[in-house]
Scaffold this motif. Structure first.
Motif, PDB file in Angstrom:
ATOM      1  N   VAL A  39       1.152  -0.673   0.034  1.00  0.00           N
ATOM      2  CA  VAL A  39       0.166  -0.256  -0.095  1.00  0.00           C
ATOM      3  C   VAL A  39       0.496   1.144   0.242  1.00  0.00           C
ATOM      4  O   VAL A  39       2.353   1.198   0.745  1.00  0.00           O
ATOM      5  N   LEU A  41       0.131   7.427   1.181  1.00  0.00           N
ATOM      6  CA  LEU A  41      -1.235   8.165   0.874  1.00  0.00           C
ATOM      7  C   LEU A  41      -2.159   7.500   0.460  1.00  0.00           C
ATOM      8  O   LEU A  41      -3.384   8.271   0.361  1.00  0.00           O
ATOM      9  N   SER A  42      -1.804   6.596   0.104  1.00  0.00           N
ATOM     10  CA  SER A  42      -3.463   5.691  -0.475  1.00  0.00           C
ATOM     11  C   SER A  42      -4.798   5.913   0.343  1.00  0.00           C
ATOM     12  O   SER A  42      -4.005   5.765   1.436  1.00  0.00           O
ATOM     13  N   GLU A  43      -6.320   6.183  -0.335  1.00  0.00           N
ATOM     14  CA  GLU A  43      -7.285   6.730   0.944  1.00  0.00           C
ATOM     15  C   GLU A  43      -8.086   4.843   1.027  1.00  0.00           C
ATOM     16  O   GLU A  43      -9.048   5.389   1.767  1.00  0.00           O
ATOM     17  N   ARG A  44      -7.546   4.476   0.540  1.00  0.00           N
ATOM     18  CA  ARG A  44      -8.328   2.768   0.186  1.00  0.00           C
ATOM     19  C   ARG A  44      -7.771   1.671   1.332  1.00  0.00           C
ATOM     20  O   ARG A  44      -6.234   1.890   0.484  1.00  0.00           O
ATOM     21  N   TYR A  45      -7.228   1.062   2.402  1.00  0.00           N
ATOM     22  CA  TYR A  45      -7.288  -0.577   1.812  1.00  0.00           C
ATOM     23  C   TYR A  45      -7.504  -1.707   1.273  1.00  0.00           C
ATOM     24  O   TYR A  45      -8.367  -2.592   0.704  1.00  0.00           O
ATOM     25  N   ASP A  88      -4.076   2.140  12.116  1.00  0.00           N
ATOM     26  CA  ASP A  88      -5.017   0.707  11.778  1.00  0.00           C
ATOM     27  C   ASP A  88      -5.494  -0.357  12.798  1.00  0.00           C
ATOM     28  O   ASP A  88      -6.160  -1.381  12.228  1.00  0.00           O
ATOM     29  N   LEU A 109      -6.188   4.648   9.295  1.00  0.00           N
ATOM     30  CA  LEU A 109      -5.735   5.361   7.929  1.00  0.00           C
ATOM     31  C   LEU A 109      -6.405   5.569   6.856  1.00  0.00           C
ATOM     32  O   LEU A 109      -6.469   6.392   5.683  1.00  0.00           O
ATOM     33  N   ARG A 110      -7.361   4.486   6.374  1.00  0.00           N
ATOM     34  CA  ARG A 110      -7.733   4.853   4.895  1.00  0.00           C
ATOM     35  C   ARG A 110      -8.808   3.949   5.058  1.00  0.00           C
ATOM     36  O   ARG A 110      -9.623   3.689   6.642  1.00  0.00           O
ATOM     37  N   GLU A 111      -9.732   4.361   3.968  1.00  0.00           N
ATOM     38  CA  GLU A 111     -11.454   4.042   4.233  1.00  0.00           C
ATOM     39  C   GLU A 111     -11.257   2.544   3.645  1.00  0.00           C
ATOM     40  O   GLU A 111     -10.176   1.959   3.038  1.00  0.00           O
ATOM     41  N   ARG A 134     -18.740   1.554   1.698  1.00  0.00           N
ATOM     42  CA  ARG A 134     -17.328   1.460   2.902  1.00  0.00           C
ATOM     43  C   ARG A 134     -17.841   1.085   4.247  1.00  0.00           C
ATOM     44  O   ARG A 134     -19.323   1.358   4.556  1.00  0.00           O
TER      45      ARG A 134
END
Length: 316
Positions: free
Chosen positions: A54, A57-61, A228, A311-313, A271
């Protein structure tokens, strides 16, 4: 860029430290204490390393693996301490939780009435598994809970003893379970958190309308040890969690709405944050306790509570 500006930035970097501490406090032995000193000495040797696919700064897991990961479901119905009432809804709640996570392509594992030692051993055993092929971990814990008046420590009940609630997730932090580092860990806790009373507030619509005003890829990166992680409790701190046999619930109110919404989302892929917001809203709005009218918990409300360091959606 001026040399004065560079010097100011350099000074700010050197002065970086704990909020509320004196400049340089983090580097002084007398202000850290023995445990902090030992941790700092160990940290000099380097930090743990874990692998990830990953971008920082990725917005999704990523949630594409099947199964997505383990879903540990711990249900307690009988207790050695006779002051703790049996929980006859435990089997029903465990089953609907199992079905919900199975629908989401997790691999459910259900455990009934474990002792404290058995529970801790199981959590440690799971933390030591190879999680490289997993995207996430889910833990559902259902039992009684209480708060120590002396220090406000929250406890949950195993079959034979109490244990601090943090034991449910302490083995899965990034340094203890590198295979799950950078991956979401989801904890759902059905247990009382105190004896306070919540009668709610009646909301009414106003007679007239109220105007409303609307309004680069990183090769490597470092995350905090407790990132996380999402913990969702059945109730707000200090308040009880209820069970019901009305309106088709037949068990724990929180687990009912959680399982129902997770299972319903399996085919629609929304989500997680939206799902849990819906769970919170439905518990808060649709449920009100009905007990003996002389009981202080008659006509009480309940609202779930979330603590998150995600940290992500998460999209299912």
């Amino acid at each position: 860029m001026s040399s004065a500006g560079d010097a100011a930035r350099a000074e700010a970097q050197r002065a970086d430290g704990r909020d509320g501490g004196n400049k340089g406090t983090a580097s002084t032995t007398e202000n850290r204490g023995k445990r902090a000193e030992e941790y700092a000495q160990n940290a000099i040797c380097g930090r743990p390393t874990a692998h990830t696919v990953v971008d920082g700064l990725s917005e999704r897991y990523p949630m594409s693996r099947r199964p997505r990961g383990a879903a540990l479901i711990f249900a307690h119905s009988e207790f050695e301490d006779k002051a703790l009432k049996p929980r006859p809804s435990a089997a029903h709640d465990a089953e609907i939780a199992r079905a919900a996570f199975e629908a989401l392509d997790f691999q459910p594992e259900v455990f009934f009435d474990l002792t404290k030692d058995e529970l801790v051993r199981k959590l440690r055993e799971v933390s030591q598994r190879d999680h490289s092929g997993c995207d996430a971990l889910a833990v559902v814990f259902m039992s009684h809970g209480e708060v120590k008046a002396r220090n406000n420590m929250e406890l949950v009940c195993a079959k034979d003893d109490r244990l601090p609630t943090k034991e449910l997730w302490i083995n899965f932090t990034a340094e203890r379970c590198p295979g799950l580092a950078g991956k979401p860990k989801l904890y759902f806790i059905q247990a009382c958190r105190g004896p306070e009373v919540d009668k709610g507030v009646r909301m009414t619509r106003p007679a007239f309308g109220i105007p409303v005003q609307t309004d680069s890829i990183q090769e490597d990166y470092v995350i905090p040890l407790h990132a996380d992680q999402l913990v969702m409790w059945a109730s707000y701190p200090g308040f009880p969690a209820f069970t019901s046999e009305r309106k088709g619930i037949q068990g724990s109110v929180f687990i009912h709405f959680l399982a129902e919404n997770l299972k319903n989302c399996a085919s629609t892929s929304p989500r997680l944050s939206s799902i849990l917001l819906k769970v919170t809203r439905e518990v808060a709005v649709l449920y009100e306790s009905e007990i003996d009218s002389q009981n202080p918990y008659h006509k009480n409300k309940q609202v779930p509570y979330i603590h998150s360091t995600l940290l992500r959606e998460i999209y299912f």
